[in-house]
Design a protein around this motif. Structure first.
Motif, PDB file in Angstrom:
ATOM      1  N   VAL A  65       0.834  -1.206   0.000  1.00 39.57           N
ATOM      2  CA  VAL A  65       0.000   0.000   0.000  1.00 39.57           C
ATOM      3  C   VAL A  65       0.864   1.251   0.000  1.00 39.57           C
ATOM      4  CG1 VAL A  65      -1.563   1.372   1.442  1.00 39.57           C
ATOM      5  CG2 VAL A  65      -2.068  -1.032   0.998  1.00 39.57           C
ATOM      6  N   LEU A  66       1.901   1.271   0.828  1.00 43.69           N
ATOM      7  CA  LEU A  66       2.758   2.450   0.902  1.00 43.69           C
ATOM      8  C   LEU A  66       3.514   2.667  -0.406  1.00 43.69           C
ATOM      9  CD1 LEU A  66       4.081   2.097   4.551  1.00 43.69           C
ATOM     10  CD2 LEU A  66       2.582   3.893   3.655  1.00 43.69           C
ATOM     11  N   ALA A  67       3.915   1.587  -1.041  1.00 45.57           N
ATOM     12  CA  ALA A  67       4.638   1.714  -2.311  1.00 45.57           C
ATOM     13  C   ALA A  67       3.711   2.157  -3.437  1.00 45.57           C
ATOM     14  CB  ALA A  67       5.305   0.389  -2.660  1.00 45.57           C
ATOM     15  N   ARG A  68       2.547   1.534  -3.534  1.00 47.58           N
ATOM     16  CA  ARG A  68       1.647   1.787  -4.664  1.00 47.58           C
ATOM     17  C   ARG A  68       0.874   3.094  -4.530  1.00 47.58           C
ATOM     18  NH1 ARG A  68      -0.789  -4.328  -4.738  1.00 47.58           N
ATOM     19  NH2 ARG A  68       0.772  -5.283  -6.104  1.00 47.58           N
ATOM     20  N   GLU A  69       0.403   3.369  -3.318  1.00 47.47           N
ATOM     21  CA  GLU A  69      -0.552   4.460  -3.136  1.00 47.47           C
ATOM     22  C   GLU A  69       0.049   5.719  -2.544  1.00 47.47           C
ATOM     23  OE1 GLU A  69      -4.011   3.082  -1.036  1.00 47.47           O
ATOM     24  OE2 GLU A  69      -4.042   1.156  -2.106  1.00 47.47           O
ATOM     25  N   HIS A  70       1.228   5.615  -1.944  1.00 46.59           N
ATOM     26  CA  HIS A  70       1.777   6.776  -1.238  1.00 46.59           C
ATOM     27  C   HIS A  70       3.199   7.135  -1.658  1.00 46.59           C
ATOM     28  CE1 HIS A  70      -1.699   7.103   1.444  1.00 46.59           C
ATOM     29  NE2 HIS A  70      -1.744   5.792   1.335  1.00 46.59           N
ATOM     30  N   GLY A  71       3.687   6.505  -2.697  1.00 43.73           N
ATOM     31  CA  GLY A  71       4.966   6.903  -3.273  1.00 43.73           C
ATOM     32  C   GLY A  71       6.189   6.625  -2.421  1.00 43.73           C
ATOM     33  N   ILE A  72       6.049   5.762  -1.427  1.00 44.18           N
ATOM     34  CA  ILE A  72       7.206   5.446  -0.586  1.00 44.18           C
ATOM     35  C   ILE A  72       8.198   4.601  -1.381  1.00 44.18           C
ATOM     36  CG2 ILE A  72       7.978   4.243   1.489  1.00 44.18           C
ATOM     37  CD1 ILE A  72       6.540   6.766   2.207  1.00 44.18           C
ATOM     38  N   ARG A  73       9.466   4.972  -1.269  1.00 43.99           N
ATOM     39  CA  ARG A  73      10.526   4.233  -1.932  1.00 43.99           C
ATOM     40  C   ARG A  73      11.639   3.830  -0.957  1.00 43.99           C
ATOM     41  NH1 ARG A  73       6.907   4.294  -4.772  1.00 43.99           N
ATOM     42  NH2 ARG A  73       6.751   4.755  -7.006  1.00 43.99           N
ATOM     43  N   GLN A  74      11.452   4.174   0.331  1.00 48.80           N
ATOM     44  CA  GLN A  74      12.489   3.891   1.321  1.00 48.80           C
ATOM     45  C   GLN A  74      11.831   3.338   2.591  1.00 48.80           C
ATOM     46  OE1 GLN A  74      15.990   6.964   0.927  1.00 48.80           O
ATOM     47  NE2 GLN A  74      14.139   8.111   1.445  1.00 48.80           N
ATOM     48  N   PRO A  97      10.869  -1.443  -8.113  1.00 50.45           N
ATOM     49  CA  PRO A  97      12.176  -2.092  -8.133  1.00 50.45           C
ATOM     50  C   PRO A  97      13.307  -1.253  -7.542  1.00 50.45           C
ATOM     51  CG  PRO A  97      11.036  -2.461 -10.201  1.00 50.45           C
ATOM     52  CD  PRO A  97      10.225  -1.456  -9.442  1.00 50.45           C
ATOM     53  N   ASP A  98      13.132   0.088  -7.480  1.00 54.23           N
ATOM     54  CA  ASP A  98      14.203   0.929  -6.966  1.00 54.23           C
ATOM     55  C   ASP A  98      14.087   1.168  -5.451  1.00 54.23           C
ATOM     56  OD1 ASP A  98      11.893   2.449  -7.253  1.00 54.23           O
ATOM     57  OD2 ASP A  98      12.964   4.296  -7.732  1.00 54.23           O
ATOM     58  N   ALA A  99      13.252   0.397  -4.773  1.00 51.61           N
ATOM     59  CA  ALA A  99      13.079   0.582  -3.329  1.00 51.61           C
ATOM     60  C   ALA A  99      14.385   0.334  -2.584  1.00 51.61           C
ATOM     61  CB  ALA A  99      11.999  -0.360  -2.808  1.00 51.61           C
ATOM     62  N   ARG A 100      14.588   1.144  -1.538  1.00 48.90           N
ATOM     63  CA  ARG A 100      15.771   1.027  -0.682  1.00 48.90           C
ATOM     64  C   ARG A 100      15.306   0.666   0.728  1.00 48.90           C
ATOM     65  NH1 ARG A 100      20.673   4.288  -1.939  1.00 48.90           N
ATOM     66  NH2 ARG A 100      20.824   4.269  -4.212  1.00 48.90           N
ATOM     67  N   VAL A 101      15.969  -0.311   1.335  1.00 48.77           N
ATOM     68  CA  VAL A 101      15.538  -0.815   2.634  1.00 48.77           C
ATOM     69  C   VAL A 101      16.750  -0.970   3.555  1.00 48.77           C
ATOM     70  CG1 VAL A 101      14.406  -2.700   3.879  1.00 48.77           C
ATOM     71  CG2 VAL A 101      13.598  -2.050   1.589  1.00 48.77           C
ATOM     72  N   VAL A 102      16.610  -0.422   4.760  1.00 50.09           N
ATOM     73  CA  VAL A 102      17.594  -0.650   5.817  1.00 50.09           C
ATOM     74  C   VAL A 102      16.936  -1.507   6.881  1.00 50.09           C
ATOM     75  CG1 VAL A 102      18.922   0.399   7.689  1.00 50.09           C
ATOM     76  CG2 VAL A 102      18.910   1.458   5.421  1.00 50.09           C
ATOM     77  N   LEU A 140      20.226   5.766  14.145  1.00 47.33           N
ATOM     78  CA  LEU A 140      20.100   6.810  13.119  1.00 47.33           C
ATOM     79  C   LEU A 140      21.456   7.341  12.680  1.00 47.33           C
ATOM     80  CD1 LEU A 140      17.080   8.709  14.682  1.00 47.33           C
ATOM     81  CD2 LEU A 140      17.044   7.358  12.573  1.00 47.33           C
ATOM     82  N   ASN A 141      22.454   7.262  13.559  1.00 51.91           N
ATOM     83  CA  ASN A 141      23.786   7.767  13.231  1.00 51.91           C
ATOM     84  C   ASN A 141      24.648   6.731  12.505  1.00 51.91           C
ATOM     85  OD1 ASN A 141      23.226  10.233  14.415  1.00 51.91           O
ATOM     86  ND2 ASN A 141      24.174   9.712  16.378  1.00 51.91           N
ATOM     87  N   ALA A 142      24.154   5.521  12.350  1.00 55.29           N
ATOM     88  CA  ALA A 142      24.936   4.474  11.701  1.00 55.29           C
ATOM     89  C   ALA A 142      25.271   4.878  10.267  1.00 55.29           C
ATOM     90  CB  ALA A 142      24.168   3.156  11.706  1.00 55.29           C
ATOM     91  N   LEU A 149      19.675   5.346   2.795  1.00 55.70           N
ATOM     92  CA  LEU A 149      18.466   6.152   2.884  1.00 55.70           C
ATOM     93  C   LEU A 149      18.778   7.636   2.798  1.00 55.70           C
ATOM     94  CD1 LEU A 149      16.480   4.386   5.765  1.00 55.70           C
ATOM     95  CD2 LEU A 149      16.460   3.900   3.300  1.00 55.70           C
ATOM     96  N   ASP A 150      17.937   8.353   2.080  1.00 61.45           N
ATOM     97  CA  ASP A 150      17.991   9.810   2.007  1.00 61.45           C
ATOM     98  C   ASP A 150      16.907  10.345   2.939  1.00 61.45           C
ATOM     99  OD1 ASP A 150      17.858  12.494   1.442  1.00 61.45           O
ATOM    100  OD2 ASP A 150      17.544  12.262  -0.722  1.00 61.45           O
ATOM    101  N   LEU A 151      17.314  10.855   4.103  1.00 62.64           N
ATOM    102  CA  LEU A 151      16.345  11.292   5.105  1.00 62.64           C
ATOM    103  C   LEU A 151      15.695  12.629   4.766  1.00 62.64           C
ATOM    104  CD1 LEU A 151      17.977  10.146   8.475  1.00 62.64           C
ATOM    105  CD2 LEU A 151      16.428   8.916   6.929  1.00 62.64           C
ATOM    106  N   ASP A 152      16.005  13.164   3.604  1.00 65.38           N
ATOM    107  CA  ASP A 152      15.273  14.328   3.113  1.00 65.38           C
ATOM    108  C   ASP A 152      14.055  13.908   2.286  1.00 65.38           C
ATOM    109  OD1 ASP A 152      16.972  16.241   4.258  1.00 65.38           O
ATOM    110  OD2 ASP A 152      18.369  16.094   2.566  1.00 65.38           O
ATOM    111  N   ARG A 153      13.928  12.618   2.040  1.00 59.82           N
ATOM    112  CA  ARG A 153      12.798  12.090   1.289  1.00 59.82           C
ATOM    113  C   ARG A 153      12.030  11.120   2.179  1.00 59.82           C
ATOM    114  NH1 ARG A 153      15.047   9.102  -3.508  1.00 59.82           N
ATOM    115  NH2 ARG A 153      12.858   9.084  -4.172  1.00 59.82           N
TER     116      ARG A 153
END
Length: 270
Positions: A65-74, A97-102, A140-142, A149-153
């Motif tokens: 849902v977050l990927a399809r409907e809300h534009g989440i990529r991270q 396919p360009d999703a980034r996951v920590v 968060l400091n790791a 992850l880009d924490l501005d997005r």
């Protein structure tokens, strides 16, 4: 990826919640001590296997849902647990396919199998951090987090079946707030949390089993779980029992609320 732990560091003298969860899901990455504790839980609460399965299914649906409907990529997935396919990045990358996951966890056994979490699509990226949710600033400091992850997005903070292992004395709401504070508008919180609401006596037995095994727990009411979403815009249907949150087509009989005993929700940061 941290390599400070090895298989020698894995404590097999007492059960571990992540390995017990692996047993509930039918996995093979646990030890006799974990199976014995998990079977004690199953004796008190036979539907623990249903609860674990529905928790996993909620994670899949919320991610899609977050990927399809809300534009989440991270995604930042804390309390990852022992890898069980499809893992979160596989679900996300099947949609985008360009999703980034920590991924982050503090169990050496999860670290041992973390390569399973690093098999990303060529367009996306994944990494694993050895970290503890009780020390959100260190997580968060790791440097690995900043590399992926880009924490501005917008970022989806995924806390599945984790916060009931954070007792009130550990400031669970403060931990979630500190994690969300660094994420920009449009970010999300996807959370699932076991509850005693439907069968308090049974869940007291489960609490006693985990606590006696050295893992304090705090299973919370719907009202207390809803507090984690304070300040967020809850997606429909709000805080709901796991199998009732945006269900896929049901095949066969649906479980009861008491069998699932899991509050779930997804909120968007305004």
């Amino acid at each position: 990826m941290s390599t400070s732990h090895t298989a020698r560091d894995i404590d097999t003298s007492r059960p571990h919640s992540a390995r017990m969860y692996d047993y509930y899901l039918g996995g093979k990455d646990h030890f006799d001590v974990d199976e014995q504790a998990a079977e004690r839980v199953a004796e008190a609460y036979p539907a623990i296997f249903v609860c674990a399965r529905e928790n996993r299914a909620f994670m899949h649906r919320a991610t899609r849902v977050l990927a399809r409907e809300h534009g989440i990529r991270q995604w930042l997935d804390i309390g990852t647990g022992i890898p069980t396919e499809p893992n979160l990045h596989q679900v996300a990358q099947s949609v985008v396919p360009d999703a980034r996951v920590v991924y982050a966890d503090n169990d050496p056994l999860v670290l041992k199998y973390a390569e399973r979490l690093m098999r990303s699509t060529s367009e996306g990226r994944t990494t694993y951090i050895e970290a503890d949710v009780n020390d959100p600033q260190s997580l968060l400091n790791a440097p690995q987090l900043a590399e992926v992850l880009d924490l501005d997005r917008p970022v989806a903070l995924s806390l599945n079946a984790l916060m009931h292992f954070v007792t009130d004395a550990q400031d669970p709401y403060g931990i979630v707030r500190r994690l969300l504070d660094v994420l920009p508008s449009g970010s999300a919180l996807a959370l699932s949390h076991c509850t005693p609401d439907f069968d308090p006596a049974t869940w007291q037995k489960v609490t006693d089993i985990y606590t006696s095994a050295g893992t304090p727990v705090r299973f919370r009411s719907r009202q207390d779980v809803a507090r984690f979403f304070d300040g967020l815009d809850l997606l429909e249907p709000g805080v709901a029992v796991g199998h009732r949150w945006r269900p896929d087509a049901v095949q066969g009989d649906a479980p009861t609320d008491a069998e699932v005993s899991l509050w779930t929700g997804v909120g968007i940061k305004p």
